[in-house]
Design a protein around this motif. Structure first.
Motif, PDB file in Angstrom:
ATOM      1  N   GLU A   1       0.763  -1.321   0.150  1.00  0.00           N
ATOM      2  CA  GLU A   1      -0.007   0.008   0.087  1.00  0.00           C
ATOM      3  C   GLU A   1       0.872   1.257   0.123  1.00  0.00           C
ATOM      4  O   GLU A   1       0.342   2.315  -0.505  1.00  0.00           O
ATOM      5  CB  GLU A   1      -1.134   0.137   1.211  1.00  0.00           C
ATOM      6  CG  GLU A   1      -2.082  -1.022   1.098  1.00  0.00           C
ATOM      7  CD  GLU A   1      -2.796  -0.491  -0.196  1.00  0.00           C
ATOM      8  OE1 GLU A   1      -3.507   0.635  -0.281  1.00  0.00           O
ATOM      9  OE2 GLU A   1      -3.476  -1.430  -0.796  1.00  0.00           O
ATOM     10  N   GLN A   2       2.096   1.546   0.450  1.00  0.00           N
ATOM     11  CA  GLN A   2       3.045   2.430   0.513  1.00  0.00           C
ATOM     12  C   GLN A   2       3.761   2.841  -0.494  1.00  0.00           C
ATOM     13  O   GLN A   2       4.333   3.874  -0.542  1.00  0.00           O
ATOM     14  CB  GLN A   2       3.844   2.243   1.634  1.00  0.00           C
ATOM     15  CG  GLN A   2       5.124   1.154   1.426  1.00  0.00           C
ATOM     16  CD  GLN A   2       4.710  -0.297   1.761  1.00  0.00           C
ATOM     17  OE1 GLN A   2       3.452  -0.324   2.130  1.00  0.00           O
ATOM     18  NE2 GLN A   2       5.582  -1.269   1.565  1.00  0.00           N
TER      19      GLN A   2
ATOM     20  N   ILE B   1      -3.689  -0.635  -8.076  1.00  0.00           N
ATOM     21  CA  ILE B   1      -2.708   0.293  -8.027  1.00  0.00           C
ATOM     22  C   ILE B   1      -3.112   0.971  -6.791  1.00  0.00           C
ATOM     23  O   ILE B   1      -3.832   1.633  -6.739  1.00  0.00           O
ATOM     24  CB  ILE B   1      -2.539   1.125  -9.339  1.00  0.00           C
ATOM     25  CG1 ILE B   1      -2.315   0.332 -10.671  1.00  0.00           C
ATOM     26  CG2 ILE B   1      -1.359   2.231  -8.978  1.00  0.00           C
ATOM     27  CD1 ILE B   1      -2.171   1.321 -12.044  1.00  0.00           C
ATOM     28  N   PRO B   2      -2.138   0.819  -5.716  1.00  0.00           N
ATOM     29  CA  PRO B   2      -2.268   1.587  -4.546  1.00  0.00           C
ATOM     30  C   PRO B   2      -2.319   3.158  -4.667  1.00  0.00           C
ATOM     31  O   PRO B   2      -2.196   3.835  -5.496  1.00  0.00           O
ATOM     32  CB  PRO B   2      -0.862   1.230  -3.717  1.00  0.00           C
ATOM     33  CG  PRO B   2      -0.387   0.090  -4.334  1.00  0.00           C
ATOM     34  CD  PRO B   2      -0.806   0.211  -6.126  1.00  0.00           C
ATOM     35  N   SER B   3      -3.157   3.519  -3.857  1.00  0.00           N
ATOM     36  CA  SER B   3      -3.825   4.832  -3.773  1.00  0.00           C
ATOM     37  C   SER B   3      -2.881   5.970  -3.635  1.00  0.00           C
ATOM     38  O   SER B   3      -2.990   7.127  -3.987  1.00  0.00           O
ATOM     39  CB  SER B   3      -4.759   5.208  -2.840  1.00  0.00           C
ATOM     40  OG  SER B   3      -4.560   4.881  -1.444  1.00  0.00           O
ATOM     41  N   ASP B   4      -1.578   5.541  -3.155  1.00  0.00           N
ATOM     42  CA  ASP B   4      -0.463   6.529  -3.011  1.00  0.00           C
ATOM     43  C   ASP B   4       0.367   6.672  -3.945  1.00  0.00           C
ATOM     44  O   ASP B   4       1.520   7.661  -3.956  1.00  0.00           O
ATOM     45  CB  ASP B   4       0.348   6.334  -1.508  1.00  0.00           C
ATOM     46  CG  ASP B   4      -0.590   6.638  -0.152  1.00  0.00           C
ATOM     47  OD1 ASP B   4      -1.199   7.695  -0.349  1.00  0.00           O
ATOM     48  OD2 ASP B   4      -0.100   6.066   0.625  1.00  0.00           O
ATOM     49  N   VAL B   5       0.230   6.117  -5.092  1.00  0.00           N
ATOM     50  CA  VAL B   5       1.275   5.815  -6.422  1.00  0.00           C
ATOM     51  C   VAL B   5       1.072   7.340  -6.937  1.00  0.00           C
ATOM     52  O   VAL B   5      -0.104   7.952  -7.227  1.00  0.00           O
ATOM     53  CB  VAL B   5       0.795   4.948  -7.233  1.00  0.00           C
ATOM     54  CG1 VAL B   5       1.501   4.866  -8.476  1.00  0.00           C
ATOM     55  CG2 VAL B   5       1.330   3.559  -6.794  1.00  0.00           C
ATOM     56  N   ALA B   6       1.982   8.000  -7.252  1.00  0.00           N
ATOM     57  CA  ALA B   6       2.135   9.220  -7.841  1.00  0.00           C
ATOM     58  C   ALA B   6       2.781   9.258  -9.413  1.00  0.00           C
ATOM     59  O   ALA B   6       2.518  10.122 -10.085  1.00  0.00           O
ATOM     60  CB  ALA B   6       3.036  10.299  -7.065  1.00  0.00           C
ATOM     61  N   TYR B   7       3.717   8.213  -9.418  1.00  0.00           N
ATOM     62  CA  TYR B   7       4.179   8.000 -10.729  1.00  0.00           C
ATOM     63  C   TYR B   7       4.198   6.609 -11.426  1.00  0.00           C
ATOM     64  O   TYR B   7       4.550   5.669 -10.474  1.00  0.00           O
ATOM     65  CB  TYR B   7       5.643   8.595 -10.832  1.00  0.00           C
ATOM     66  CG  TYR B   7       6.475   8.513 -11.931  1.00  0.00           C
ATOM     67  CD1 TYR B   7       6.452   9.160 -12.958  1.00  0.00           C
ATOM     68  CD2 TYR B   7       7.524   7.297 -12.072  1.00  0.00           C
ATOM     69  CE1 TYR B   7       7.097   8.898 -14.539  1.00  0.00           C
ATOM     70  CE2 TYR B   7       7.976   6.924 -13.408  1.00  0.00           C
ATOM     71  CZ  TYR B   7       7.932   7.846 -14.486  1.00  0.00           C
ATOM     72  OH  TYR B   7       8.663   7.623 -15.569  1.00  0.00           O
ATOM     73  N   ILE B   8       3.737   6.523 -12.714  1.00  0.00           N
ATOM     74  CA  ILE B   8       3.839   5.093 -13.191  1.00  0.00           C
ATOM     75  C   ILE B   8       4.758   5.374 -14.548  1.00  0.00           C
ATOM     76  O   ILE B   8       4.523   6.120 -15.227  1.00  0.00           O
ATOM     77  CB  ILE B   8       2.332   4.904 -13.778  1.00  0.00           C
ATOM     78  CG1 ILE B   8       1.470   4.777 -12.505  1.00  0.00           C
ATOM     79  CG2 ILE B   8       2.414   3.496 -14.565  1.00  0.00           C
ATOM     80  CD1 ILE B   8       0.164   4.275 -12.897  1.00  0.00           C
ATOM     81  N   GLY B   9       5.668   4.583 -14.638  1.00  0.00           N
ATOM     82  CA  GLY B   9       6.836   4.634 -15.662  1.00  0.00           C
ATOM     83  C   GLY B   9       6.282   4.165 -16.968  1.00  0.00           C
ATOM     84  O   GLY B   9       5.295   3.746 -17.238  1.00  0.00           O
ATOM     85  N   SER B  10       7.287   4.208 -17.956  1.00  0.00           N
ATOM     86  CA  SER B  10       7.115   3.719 -19.268  1.00  0.00           C
ATOM     87  C   SER B  10       6.811   2.110 -19.522  1.00  0.00           C
ATOM     88  O   SER B  10       7.636   1.509 -18.694  1.00  0.00           O
ATOM     89  CB  SER B  10       8.082   4.496 -20.338  1.00  0.00           C
ATOM     90  OG  SER B  10       8.130   5.540 -20.119  1.00  0.00           O
ATOM     91  N   ASN B  11       5.793   1.707 -20.260  1.00  0.00           N
ATOM     92  CA  ASN B  11       5.792   0.548 -20.589  1.00  0.00           C
ATOM     93  C   ASN B  11       5.727  -0.578 -19.328  1.00  0.00           C
ATOM     94  O   ASN B  11       5.894  -1.531 -19.229  1.00  0.00           O
ATOM     95  CB  ASN B  11       7.095  -0.074 -21.369  1.00  0.00           C
ATOM     96  CG  ASN B  11       6.926   0.574 -22.863  1.00  0.00           C
ATOM     97  OD1 ASN B  11       6.234   0.564 -23.611  1.00  0.00           O
ATOM     98  ND2 ASN B  11       8.298   1.055 -23.074  1.00  0.00           N
ATOM     99  N   VAL B  12       5.096   0.045 -18.091  1.00  0.00           N
ATOM    100  CA  VAL B  12       5.018  -0.799 -16.821  1.00  0.00           C
ATOM    101  C   VAL B  12       4.110  -1.975 -17.180  1.00  0.00           C
ATOM    102  O   VAL B  12       4.583  -3.141 -16.673  1.00  0.00           O
ATOM    103  CB  VAL B  12       4.298   0.132 -16.049  1.00  0.00           C
ATOM    104  CG1 VAL B  12       3.965  -0.659 -14.614  1.00  0.00           C
ATOM    105  CG2 VAL B  12       5.378   1.072 -15.659  1.00  0.00           C
TER     106      VAL B  12
END
Length: 268
Positions: free
Chosen positions: A65-66, A86-97
């Motif tokens: 979660e963190q 995807i956890p609620s604290d995620v701020a960035y998702i990279g390329s081709n994840v």
């Protein structure tokens, strides 16, 4: 990989699980198809680049979660991995994840995510719906390219830009609601809606206008009107000069295109 050798410090992970097909625990081998225990890794805050890339047997995983960042190619090629929360604290998702995660059917991007890399969901063939969170302003290149089952796209935020090939190859998409806040679209290089055969566009604004289900760009400074995506049930305007953008007509039968007026073919 031997599970006993795996620590709980995210800094030591790197691409530790990349291409892993089986794990060994107490001398017994298991197919690496589930990793619910990952949620208990409380000291990892960022998923490194390529961490689970190529885990072609992995079907289920629970993210801690963190987590605040998911690195490039983190789950690329996990072809049987089913929907990931995807956890609620995620701020960035990279390329081709999640590129090539063919078993996904639904994705909800949390409201704290402010940036997504290109091609994040490219080639998710079974993906039917995606919701973009409130902080997403730019839709990056190829993010939903070749998501051939995608039908529903929801924007919760004020979308300003849609990059090249963003929805190219989404051949099941029938309705696209053009955001009223849209300012720019990279349609003069690689059209975001290439091969969207069934697409009807709705909504829009003074710059990106929808007429009869087709999408047009109005360049007031140059006094030009560009056809971005043609709807096969509509005709091109009469007594107007229309610039045909790259891939605006591709995938259509010539019988689907009724032409009046003057056309300037600027695209392929």
């Amino acid at each position: 990989i031997e599970l006993e050798s795996v620590g709980s410090n995210g800094k030591t992970f790197g691409s530790l699980f990349k291409d892993v097909k089986e794990v060994t625990h107490d001398g017994i081998k298991y197919e690496f198809n589930s990793f619910d225990e990952f949620r208990h890794f409380t000291r990892i805050f960022d998923i490194p680049n390529s961490m689970f890339s190529g885990c072609s047997k992995l079907q289920k995983i629970s993210l801690p979660e963190q987590i605040s960042t998911i690195g490039n190619d983190a789950f690329r090629g996990c072809s049987v991995l089913k929907n990931v929360t995807i956890p609620s604290d995620v701020a960035y998702i990279g390329s081709n994840v999640f590129n090539g995660c063919d078993a996904f059917t639904n994705i909800i991007i949390p409201d704290k995510v402010s940036e997504i890399g290109y091609g994040a969901f490219n080639g998710c063939n079974l993906l039917e719906s995606i919701t973009y969170g409130k902080k997403i302003v730019d839709i990056p290149a190829e993010i939903n390219r070749d998501c051939s089952s995608l039908k529903d796209v929801t924007f919760k935020g004020e979308i300003k830009n849609i990059a090249s090939n963003a929805f190219s190859g989404c051949e099941s998409m029938e309705i696209f609601n053009v955001p009223s806040t849209l300012e720019t679209m990279d349609f003069k290089t690689q059209n975001p809606f290439s091969f969207c055969y069934k697409l009807t566009c709705k909504g829009g604004n003074d710059v990106f206008v929808t007429e009869g289900g087709s999408l047009y760009y109005i360049d007031a400074d140059a006094n030009e009107k560009w056809l971005v995506r043609h709807n096969p049930s509509s005709s091109l305007p009469d007594k107007e000069t229309i610039h045909i953008a790259n891939h605006a007509l591709n995938g259509l039968s010539i019988a689907d295109v009724t032409v009046w007026g003057n056309l300037i073919i600027d695209g392929a």
